[in-house]
Design a protein around this motif. Structure first.
Motif, PDB file in Angstrom:
ATOM      1  N   ALA A  75      18.825  -0.215  -3.973  1.00  0.00           N
ATOM      2  CA  ALA A  75      18.069  -1.155  -3.143  1.00  0.00           C
ATOM      3  C   ALA A  75      16.874  -1.717  -3.899  1.00  0.00           C
ATOM      4  N   GLN A  76      16.197  -0.864  -4.674  1.00  0.00           N
ATOM      5  CA  GLN A  76      15.061  -1.327  -5.476  1.00  0.00           C
ATOM      6  C   GLN A  76      15.522  -2.342  -6.524  1.00  0.00           C
ATOM      7  N   TYR A  77      16.646  -2.055  -7.172  1.00  0.00           N
ATOM      8  CA  TYR A  77      17.162  -2.980  -8.180  1.00  0.00           C
ATOM      9  C   TYR A  77      17.624  -4.293  -7.533  1.00  0.00           C
ATOM     10  N   ALA A  78      18.203  -4.197  -6.356  1.00  0.00           N
ATOM     11  CA  ALA A  78      18.626  -5.404  -5.643  1.00  0.00           C
ATOM     12  C   ALA A  78      17.413  -6.265  -5.297  1.00  0.00           C
ATOM     13  N   ALA A  79      16.310  -5.616  -4.922  1.00  0.00           N
ATOM     14  CA  ALA A  79      15.078  -6.346  -4.613  1.00  0.00           C
ATOM     15  C   ALA A  79      14.562  -7.070  -5.849  1.00  0.00           C
ATOM     16  N   LEU A  80      14.549  -6.385  -6.987  1.00  0.00           N
ATOM     17  CA  LEU A  80      14.091  -7.007  -8.230  1.00  0.00           C
ATOM     18  C   LEU A  80      14.998  -8.170  -8.620  1.00  0.00           C
ATOM     19  N   VAL A  95      10.843  -3.920  -0.192  1.00  0.00           N
ATOM     20  CA  VAL A  95      11.959  -3.027  -0.504  1.00  0.00           C
ATOM     21  C   VAL A  95      11.692  -2.273  -1.811  1.00  0.00           C
ATOM     22  N   ALA A  96      11.194  -2.992  -2.825  1.00  0.00           N
ATOM     23  CA  ALA A  96      10.962  -2.359  -4.121  1.00  0.00           C
ATOM     24  C   ALA A  96       9.931  -1.242  -4.041  1.00  0.00           C
ATOM     25  N   HIS A  97       8.986  -1.362  -3.112  1.00  0.00           N
ATOM     26  CA  HIS A  97       7.936  -0.363  -3.007  1.00  0.00           C
ATOM     27  C   HIS A  97       8.216   0.725  -1.968  1.00  0.00           C
ATOM     28  N   GLN A  98       9.143   0.476  -1.057  1.00  0.00           N
ATOM     29  CA  GLN A  98       9.349   1.431   0.031  1.00  0.00           C
ATOM     30  C   GLN A  98      10.727   2.072   0.052  1.00  0.00           C
ATOM     31  N   GLU A 157       0.801  -1.228   0.000  1.00  0.00           N
ATOM     32  CA  GLU A 157       0.000   0.000   0.000  1.00  0.00           C
ATOM     33  C   GLU A 157       0.831   1.274   0.000  1.00  0.00           C
ATOM     34  N   SER A 158       2.135   1.164   0.276  1.00  0.00           N
ATOM     35  CA  SER A 158       2.947   2.363   0.476  1.00  0.00           C
ATOM     36  C   SER A 158       3.000   3.247  -0.760  1.00  0.00           C
ATOM     37  N   TYR A 159       2.878   2.656  -1.981  1.00  0.00           N
ATOM     38  CA  TYR A 159       3.031   3.502  -3.150  1.00  0.00           C
ATOM     39  C   TYR A 159       1.865   4.457  -3.328  1.00  0.00           C
ATOM     40  N   VAL A 209      -0.356   0.112 -12.632  1.00  0.00           N
ATOM     41  CA  VAL A 209       0.696   0.807 -13.374  1.00  0.00           C
ATOM     42  C   VAL A 209       0.136   2.089 -13.994  1.00  0.00           C
ATOM     43  N   ILE A 210      -1.075   2.014 -14.516  1.00  0.00           N
ATOM     44  CA  ILE A 210      -1.688   3.173 -15.164  1.00  0.00           C
ATOM     45  C   ILE A 210      -2.238   4.185 -14.163  1.00  0.00           C
ATOM     46  N   HIS A 211      -2.840   3.684 -13.070  1.00  0.00           N
ATOM     47  CA  HIS A 211      -3.639   4.562 -12.212  1.00  0.00           C
ATOM     48  C   HIS A 211      -3.005   4.933 -10.863  1.00  0.00           C
ATOM     49  N   HIS A 212      -2.162   4.092 -10.298  1.00  0.00           N
ATOM     50  CA  HIS A 212      -1.830   4.290  -8.887  1.00  0.00           C
ATOM     51  C   HIS A 212      -0.353   4.431  -8.524  1.00  0.00           C
ATOM     52  N   TYR A 213       0.544   3.921  -9.345  1.00  0.00           N
ATOM     53  CA  TYR A 213       1.962   4.017  -8.975  1.00  0.00           C
ATOM     54  C   TYR A 213       2.483   5.443  -9.136  1.00  0.00           C
ATOM     55  N   PRO A 214       3.359   5.895  -8.231  1.00  0.00           N
ATOM     56  CA  PRO A 214       4.074   7.154  -8.460  1.00  0.00           C
ATOM     57  C   PRO A 214       5.189   6.916  -9.463  1.00  0.00           C
ATOM     58  N   GLU A 215       5.663   7.976 -10.084  1.00  0.00           N
ATOM     59  CA  GLU A 215       6.583   7.820 -11.210  1.00  0.00           C
ATOM     60  C   GLU A 215       7.965   7.301 -10.830  1.00  0.00           C
ATOM     61  N   ASP A 216       8.306   7.259  -9.538  1.00  0.00           N
ATOM     62  CA  ASP A 216       9.623   6.758  -9.141  1.00  0.00           C
ATOM     63  C   ASP A 216       9.601   5.277  -8.761  1.00  0.00           C
ATOM     64  N   ARG A 217       8.474   4.572  -8.976  1.00  0.00           N
ATOM     65  CA  ARG A 217       8.347   3.182  -8.540  1.00  0.00           C
ATOM     66  C   ARG A 217       8.197   2.220  -9.709  1.00  0.00           C
ATOM     67  N   TYR A 218       8.850   2.517 -10.808  1.00  0.00           N
ATOM     68  CA  TYR A 218       8.749   1.632 -11.962  1.00  0.00           C
ATOM     69  C   TYR A 218       9.440   0.290 -11.718  1.00  0.00           C
ATOM     70  N   VAL A 219      10.429   0.243 -10.832  1.00  0.00           N
ATOM     71  CA  VAL A 219      11.081  -1.033 -10.516  1.00  0.00           C
ATOM     72  C   VAL A 219      10.110  -1.935  -9.755  1.00  0.00           C
ATOM     73  N   GLY A 220       9.415  -1.363  -8.770  1.00  0.00           N
ATOM     74  CA  GLY A 220       8.423  -2.131  -8.031  1.00  0.00           C
ATOM     75  C   GLY A 220       7.276  -2.573  -8.910  1.00  0.00           C
ATOM     76  N   ALA A 221       6.868  -1.711  -9.842  1.00  0.00           N
ATOM     77  CA  ALA A 221       5.790  -2.071 -10.766  1.00  0.00           C
ATOM     78  C   ALA A 221       6.208  -3.235 -11.647  1.00  0.00           C
ATOM     79  N   ALA A 222       7.449  -3.206 -12.130  1.00  0.00           N
ATOM     80  CA  ALA A 222       7.953  -4.301 -12.955  1.00  0.00           C
ATOM     81  C   ALA A 222       8.019  -5.595 -12.161  1.00  0.00           C
ATOM     82  N   LEU A 223       8.403  -5.511 -10.890  1.00  0.00           N
ATOM     83  CA  LEU A 223       8.457  -6.702 -10.038  1.00  0.00           C
ATOM     84  C   LEU A 223       7.077  -7.335  -9.910  1.00  0.00           C
TER      85      LEU A 223
END
Length: 231
Positions: free
Chosen positions: A89-94, A80-83, A4-6, A196-210
């Motif tokens: 750290a996000q890339y390491a999580a992915l 980690v990817a979302h927070q 939910e953090s994103y 991906v379209i409606h709710h993610y902030p623009e800096d969380r594309y790594v978490g979205a891909a995960l």
């Protein structure tokens, strides 16, 4: 399902068209990268001979331990990817999540390669078509599928209970369970693509891909199990 953090940041949907397009392009580029990395890892495991040893090791122990370990890694990687504020750290999580998926897939791919030649290619093709069709539905309709969250949560819990029961009591869940899980994975793809379209902030594309990769892997797993059940 997504953390939910994103939702605490401004969704990319509320930004300009250029920001949305950039975010979506980055998300799917990272998804493609994750799929390529997963494929290369599997090729390495099989070409090096590690796949046979890994299969024996995992099938020789309790599947609940294997599944439990994977769930812990999945939960940590998703969190980690979302927070995490740090991109490394996000890339390491992915990367960690892709590695975990590659390892847990080894026994299934090994059995498919041994007992059902051609099943892996067919399952990958069906998964690609299913993912593409479901993604097209979301992008074409622009519908918000966040209402599927409750269905996915309850469906996931029921599935885990059945998987645990099957591992403990030694019964096969059968083809119908695999079909139901493919449907659940399809719902997850709708949900994740919508986010991906409606709710993610623009800096969380790594978490979205995960998240998208996790849903694609889930569909691939159970499509392949359906092919195996027919051999």
């Amino acid at each position: 399902m997504n953390n939910e953090s994103y939702y605490q940041s401004t969704p990319v949907f509320e930004l300009g068209a250029q920001s949305r397009a950039t975010f979506i392009a980055r998300t799917y580029a990272h998804l493609l990268g994750a799929i390529i990395a997963f494929t290369l890892l599997e090729i390495f495991f099989f070409k090096s001979g590690l796949a046979a040893a890994m299969t024996r090791a995992m099938l020789g122990t309790s599947w609940l331990l294997v599944l439990g370990g994977f769930m812990v890694v999945s939960w940590l990687a998703t969190r980690v990817a979302h927070q995490a504020a740090s991109k490394p750290a996000q890339y390491a999580a992915l990367a960690g999540f892709v590695l975990a998926e590659a390892i847990i897939f080894v026994p299934l791919l090994y059995m498919a390669n041994t007992y059902a030649p051609g099943a892996i290619t067919c399952a990958a093709g069906i998964t690609f078509v299913g993912f593409t069709a479901l993604s097209f539905i979301v992008f074409f309709t622009r519908k918000d599928f966040s209402f599927l969250r409750g269905v996915l949560c309850w469906g996931g819990i029921i599935a885990l209970v059945l998987i645990a029961a099957g591992a403990i009591f030694g019964f096969n869940l059968g083809t119908y369970f695999s079909v139901a899980m493919v449907a659940l994975a399809g719902a997850a793809i709708l949900y994740d693509t919508s986010n991906v379209i409606h709710h993610y902030p623009e800096d969380r594309y790594v978490g979205a891909a995960l998240q998208l990769f996790a849903s694609v892997a889930l569909m691939m797993w159970y499509v392949l199990r359906i092919f195996l059940s027919r051999r």
